[in-house]
Design a protein around this motif. Structure first.
Motif, PDB file in Angstrom:
ATOM      1  N   HIS A  22       0.828  -1.211   0.000  1.00  0.00           N
ATOM      2  CA  HIS A  22       0.000   0.000   0.000  1.00  0.00           C
ATOM      3  C   HIS A  22       0.865   1.266   0.000  1.00  0.00           C
ATOM      4  CE1 HIS A  22      -3.770  -2.110   0.392  1.00  0.00           C
ATOM      5  NE2 HIS A  22      -3.372  -2.737   1.492  1.00  0.00           N
ATOM      6  N   LEU A  23       1.940   1.245   0.774  1.00  0.00           N
ATOM      7  CA  LEU A  23       2.799   2.420   0.851  1.00  0.00           C
ATOM      8  C   LEU A  23       3.552   2.658  -0.454  1.00  0.00           C
ATOM      9  CD1 LEU A  23       4.327   2.366   4.455  1.00  0.00           C
ATOM     10  CD2 LEU A  23       2.909   4.155   3.436  1.00  0.00           C
ATOM     11  N   LEU A  24       3.877   1.592  -1.179  1.00  0.00           N
ATOM     12  CA  LEU A  24       4.529   1.768  -2.473  1.00  0.00           C
ATOM     13  C   LEU A  24       3.621   2.576  -3.406  1.00  0.00           C
ATOM     14  CD1 LEU A  24       6.560  -0.833  -4.444  1.00  0.00           C
ATOM     15  CD2 LEU A  24       4.857   0.531  -5.625  1.00  0.00           C
ATOM     16  N   VAL A  25       2.336   2.238  -3.394  1.00  0.00           N
ATOM     17  CA  VAL A  25       1.379   2.970  -4.232  1.00  0.00           C
ATOM     18  C   VAL A  25       1.308   4.433  -3.794  1.00  0.00           C
ATOM     19  CG1 VAL A  25      -1.037   3.142  -4.936  1.00  0.00           C
ATOM     20  CG2 VAL A  25       0.036   0.893  -4.672  1.00  0.00           C
ATOM     21  N   ALA A  26       1.217   4.664  -2.476  1.00  0.00           N
ATOM     22  CA  ALA A  26       1.136   6.029  -1.959  1.00  0.00           C
ATOM     23  C   ALA A  26       2.423   6.806  -2.227  1.00  0.00           C
ATOM     24  CB  ALA A  26       0.857   5.993  -0.458  1.00  0.00           C
ATOM     25  N   ALA A  27       3.567   6.136  -2.085  1.00  0.00           N
ATOM     26  CA  ALA A  27       4.848   6.794  -2.330  1.00  0.00           C
ATOM     27  C   ALA A  27       4.975   7.224  -3.785  1.00  0.00           C
ATOM     28  CB  ALA A  27       6.002   5.863  -1.953  1.00  0.00           C
ATOM     29  N   ASP A  28       4.495   6.380  -4.689  1.00  0.00           N
ATOM     30  CA  ASP A  28       4.531   6.736  -6.112  1.00  0.00           C
ATOM     31  C   ASP A  28       3.595   7.910  -6.395  1.00  0.00           C
ATOM     32  OD1 ASP A  28       5.455   6.242  -8.784  1.00  0.00           O
ATOM     33  OD2 ASP A  28       3.510   5.357  -9.240  1.00  0.00           O
ATOM     34  N   ARG A  29       2.445   7.900  -5.758  1.00  0.00           N
ATOM     35  CA  ARG A  29       1.473   8.986  -5.963  1.00  0.00           C
ATOM     36  C   ARG A  29       2.030  10.329  -5.502  1.00  0.00           C
ATOM     37  NH1 ARG A  29      -4.710   9.222  -3.556  1.00  0.00           N
ATOM     38  NH2 ARG A  29      -4.954  11.494  -3.613  1.00  0.00           N
ATOM     39  N   ILE A  48       2.462  -8.461  -6.383  1.00  0.00           N
ATOM     40  CA  ILE A  48       3.645  -7.593  -6.412  1.00  0.00           C
ATOM     41  C   ILE A  48       4.037  -7.275  -7.848  1.00  0.00           C
ATOM     42  CG2 ILE A  48       6.104  -7.450  -5.840  1.00  0.00           C
ATOM     43  CD1 ILE A  48       5.518  -9.158  -3.374  1.00  0.00           C
ATOM     44  N   LEU A  49       3.956  -8.264  -8.729  1.00  0.00           N
ATOM     45  CA  LEU A  49       4.317  -8.051 -10.129  1.00  0.00           C
ATOM     46  C   LEU A  49       3.373  -7.043 -10.786  1.00  0.00           C
ATOM     47  CD1 LEU A  49       6.359  -8.878 -12.231  1.00  0.00           C
ATOM     48  CD2 LEU A  49       4.979 -10.893 -12.749  1.00  0.00           C
ATOM     49  N   ALA A  50       2.088  -7.100 -10.428  1.00  0.00           N
ATOM     50  CA  ALA A  50       1.142  -6.111 -10.962  1.00  0.00           C
ATOM     51  C   ALA A  50       1.517  -4.708 -10.490  1.00  0.00           C
ATOM     52  CB  ALA A  50      -0.280  -6.462 -10.523  1.00  0.00           C
ATOM     53  N   LEU A  51       1.931  -4.592  -9.232  1.00  0.00           N
ATOM     54  CA  LEU A  51       2.354  -3.295  -8.709  1.00  0.00           C
ATOM     55  C   LEU A  51       3.561  -2.750  -9.465  1.00  0.00           C
ATOM     56  CD1 LEU A  51       2.057  -3.746  -4.837  1.00  0.00           C
ATOM     57  CD2 LEU A  51       0.628  -2.326  -6.292  1.00  0.00           C
ATOM     58  N   THR A  52       4.501  -3.643  -9.807  1.00  0.00           N
ATOM     59  CA  THR A  52       5.706  -3.182 -10.510  1.00  0.00           C
ATOM     60  C   THR A  52       5.369  -2.612 -11.878  1.00  0.00           C
ATOM     61  OG1 THR A  52       6.222  -5.302 -11.603  1.00  0.00           O
ATOM     62  CG2 THR A  52       7.039  -4.994  -9.349  1.00  0.00           C
ATOM     63  N   GLU A  53       4.366  -3.183 -12.523  1.00  0.00           N
ATOM     64  CA  GLU A  53       3.947  -2.685 -13.831  1.00  0.00           C
ATOM     65  C   GLU A  53       3.244  -1.340 -13.713  1.00  0.00           C
ATOM     66  OE1 GLU A  53       3.888  -4.396 -17.425  1.00  0.00           O
ATOM     67  OE2 GLU A  53       5.718  -4.362 -16.246  1.00  0.00           O
ATOM     68  N   GLN A  54       2.400  -1.216 -12.706  1.00  0.00           N
ATOM     69  CA  GLN A  54       1.581  -0.017 -12.550  1.00  0.00           C
ATOM     70  C   GLN A  54       2.366   1.165 -11.991  1.00  0.00           C
ATOM     71  OE1 GLN A  54      -1.349  -1.745 -10.018  1.00  0.00           O
ATOM     72  NE2 GLN A  54      -2.337  -2.896 -11.665  1.00  0.00           N
ATOM     73  N   HIS A  55       3.473   0.883 -11.282  1.00  0.00           N
ATOM     74  CA  HIS A  55       4.184   1.958 -10.592  1.00  0.00           C
ATOM     75  C   HIS A  55       5.677   2.006 -10.944  1.00  0.00           C
ATOM     76  CE1 HIS A  55       0.591   2.827  -8.260  1.00  0.00           C
ATOM     77  NE2 HIS A  55       0.444   1.518  -8.110  1.00  0.00           N
ATOM     78  N   CYS A 107       8.549  -0.143 -11.278  1.00  0.00           N
ATOM     79  CA  CYS A 107       9.549  -0.667 -10.329  1.00  0.00           C
ATOM     80  C   CYS A 107      10.359  -1.755 -11.039  1.00  0.00           C
ATOM     81  CB  CYS A 107       8.869  -1.229  -9.084  1.00  0.00           C
ATOM     82  SG  CYS A 107       7.682  -0.117  -8.299  1.00  0.00           S
ATOM     83  N   PRO A 108      11.288  -1.398 -11.911  1.00  0.00           N
ATOM     84  CA  PRO A 108      11.971  -2.404 -12.737  1.00  0.00           C
ATOM     85  C   PRO A 108      12.785  -3.421 -11.936  1.00  0.00           C
ATOM     86  CG  PRO A 108      12.992  -0.225 -12.969  1.00  0.00           C
ATOM     87  CD  PRO A 108      11.703  -0.016 -12.231  1.00  0.00           C
ATOM     88  N   GLU A 109      13.450  -2.994 -10.859  1.00  0.00           N
ATOM     89  CA  GLU A 109      14.272  -3.939 -10.090  1.00  0.00           C
ATOM     90  C   GLU A 109      13.399  -4.948  -9.351  1.00  0.00           C
ATOM     91  OE1 GLU A 109      17.073  -1.953  -7.631  1.00  0.00           O
ATOM     92  OE2 GLU A 109      18.064  -0.934  -9.283  1.00  0.00           O
ATOM     93  N   LEU A 110      12.294  -4.471  -8.779  1.00  0.00           N
ATOM     94  CA  LEU A 110      11.374  -5.383  -8.101  1.00  0.00           C
ATOM     95  C   LEU A 110      10.728  -6.331  -9.105  1.00  0.00           C
ATOM     96  CD1 LEU A 110       9.934  -6.281  -5.550  1.00  0.00           C
ATOM     97  CD2 LEU A 110       8.300  -4.407  -5.865  1.00  0.00           C
ATOM     98  N   LYS A 111      10.416  -5.824 -10.286  1.00  0.00           N
ATOM     99  CA  LYS A 111       9.846  -6.674 -11.331  1.00  0.00           C
ATOM    100  C   LYS A 111      10.833  -7.777 -11.717  1.00  0.00           C
ATOM    101  CE  LYS A 111       8.129  -6.574 -16.111  1.00  0.00           C
ATOM    102  NZ  LYS A 111       7.806  -5.720 -17.275  1.00  0.00           N
ATOM    103  N   ALA A 112      12.106  -7.410 -11.862  1.00  0.00           N
ATOM    104  CA  ALA A 112      13.122  -8.397 -12.218  1.00  0.00           C
ATOM    105  C   ALA A 112      13.217  -9.489 -11.151  1.00  0.00           C
ATOM    106  CB  ALA A 112      14.478  -7.713 -12.399  1.00  0.00           C
ATOM    107  N   ALA A 113      13.100  -9.099  -9.870  1.00  0.00           N
ATOM    108  CA  ALA A 113      13.155 -10.088  -8.787  1.00  0.00           C
ATOM    109  C   ALA A 113      11.969 -11.045  -8.881  1.00  0.00           C
ATOM    110  CB  ALA A 113      13.165  -9.374  -7.440  1.00  0.00           C
TER     111      ALA A 113
END
Length: 350
Positions: A265-272, A298-305, A307-313
């Motif tokens: 949730h905080l990742l979304v808020a931080a991006d906003r 988590i993978l959906a979040l990386t696409e929407q916000h 986050c290439p490094e998290l997506k790679a993980a």
């Protein structure tokens, strides 16, 4: 004499005095291990060196073994004081390693001193400092980092007194800003989130977030100044943690289950709100929480916000057939395929 260094990052402010009195030279060094979870990938017997520092006219460094220096200490963090200088004469010294708490004070339970060693015979001395499990359960591991103070005592035959310097403690600005938020003194903006009301200071929010700056001081500032700002797409607990980070640059303590959900949730808020450091902290926490139940979300979040490094993980995790098969049965996978069709192409390329 004082110095500081950081493993996997920049510097840590520090200060101290040193003296040569009655045959003893004393000084200290602050070492911050930043990105602790990533250092655990270093194999047993391998180490990371700190920046060099000076005590008693000699150059030293600390060797940090995340998984122990020998096979019997694989569950321990080991620390060694090393002398960099080539010497012919006897240099006897000992090191005291102290885990530091959030106030910059040594933790007595995690303070240990080596025996006095002759560095002309062996250029290092050290010890198994503490078990990793104890550190990971403690409050002293914050934002995936911790600080160790290294007190160096050198036996000397000189009896000169150095001019003392002022001891500067670590910055406690975050504590003062946290107290400001808690006290509500001088608050001038009101938020209504999930049925709760939060009061804050426009200048603090604007200084930390360019999005808040635009909302509170841009063309729409009049409505933001005179009326409560309603936020409908963030939960109250998430907004509370967001405000705490804005004021203190740290997140509240959470158990592992809470931390995973809150980090999403905080990742979304931080991006906003364009809080890049908070976003990276959340990405790092989620990197360590990837499993078959959470990877799709988590993978959906990386696409929407973005986050290439998290997506790679996530993709590395799903590259194992057993993980992919289990993840495909999770609730989040159907949402992933519908909301982020491009991810399916990435999965096929794994």
């Amino acid at each position: 004499m004082s110095t500081s260094s950081r493993v996997a990052g920049g510097g840590v402010p520090s200060g101290s005095a040193s003296s040569i009195v009655a045959g003893v030279v004393c000084g200290y060094h602050l070492l911050k291990i930043d990105g602790y979870s990533r250092t655990k990938e270093v194999p047993n017997g391998k180490w990371i060196d700190s920046c060099p520092f000076q005590v008693g006219g000699r150059t030293w460094h600390v060797s940090y073994y995340p998984n122990g220096d020998e096979s019997e200490y694989t569950d321990f963090i080991c620390l060694f004081l090393c002398l960099d200088d080539a010497i012919a004469e006897t240099v006897k010294a000992q090191a005291k390693f102290s885990l530091m708490d959030k106030y910059g004070k040594p933790v007595p339970l995690h303070t240990a001193t080596t025996a006095t060693s002759d560095f002309s015979v062996a250029n290092s001395c050290g010890l198994d400092f503490m078990e990793r499990g104890e550190l990971e359960k403690s409050e002293h591991l914050k934002d995936d980092s911790f600080i160790v103070k290294v007190d160096v005592t050198i036996m000397s035959e000189f009896h000169a007194q150095e001019t003392p310097s002022i001891v500067v403690p670590p910055s406690d600005m975050h504590r003062h800003f946290g107290d400001l938020l808690s006290s509500k003194a001088g608050v001038d903006v009101e938020f209504r989130v999930g049925g709760e009301t939060f009061l804050a200071h426009r200048l603090v929010l604007a200084a930390r977030s360019p999005v808040f700056r635009a909302e509170l001081f841009g063309p729409m500032k009049e409505s933001a100044t005179t009326n409560a700002i309603c936020i409908d797409d963030i939960e109250a607990e998430v907004f509370k943690a967001l405000l705490a980070f804005i004021y203190t640059d740290a997140l509240p303590a959470m158990d592992q289950q809470e931390e995973s959900a809150m980090a999403q949730h905080l990742l979304v808020a931080a991006d906003r709100y364009d809080l890049e450091r908070l976003k990276l902290i959340c990405e790092d926490k989620l990197c360590n929480r990837i499993d078959t139940n959470s990877v799709a979300t988590i993978l959906a979040l990386t696409e929407q916000h973005n986050c290439p490094e998290l997506k790679a993980a996530c993709l590395v995790f799903l590259s194992l057939t057993t993980n992919l098969e289990a993840a495909m049965k999770s609730e989040g996978f159907e949402y992933l395929t519908k909301s982020c069709p491009g991810v399916m192409k990435d999965l096929l390329m794994c």
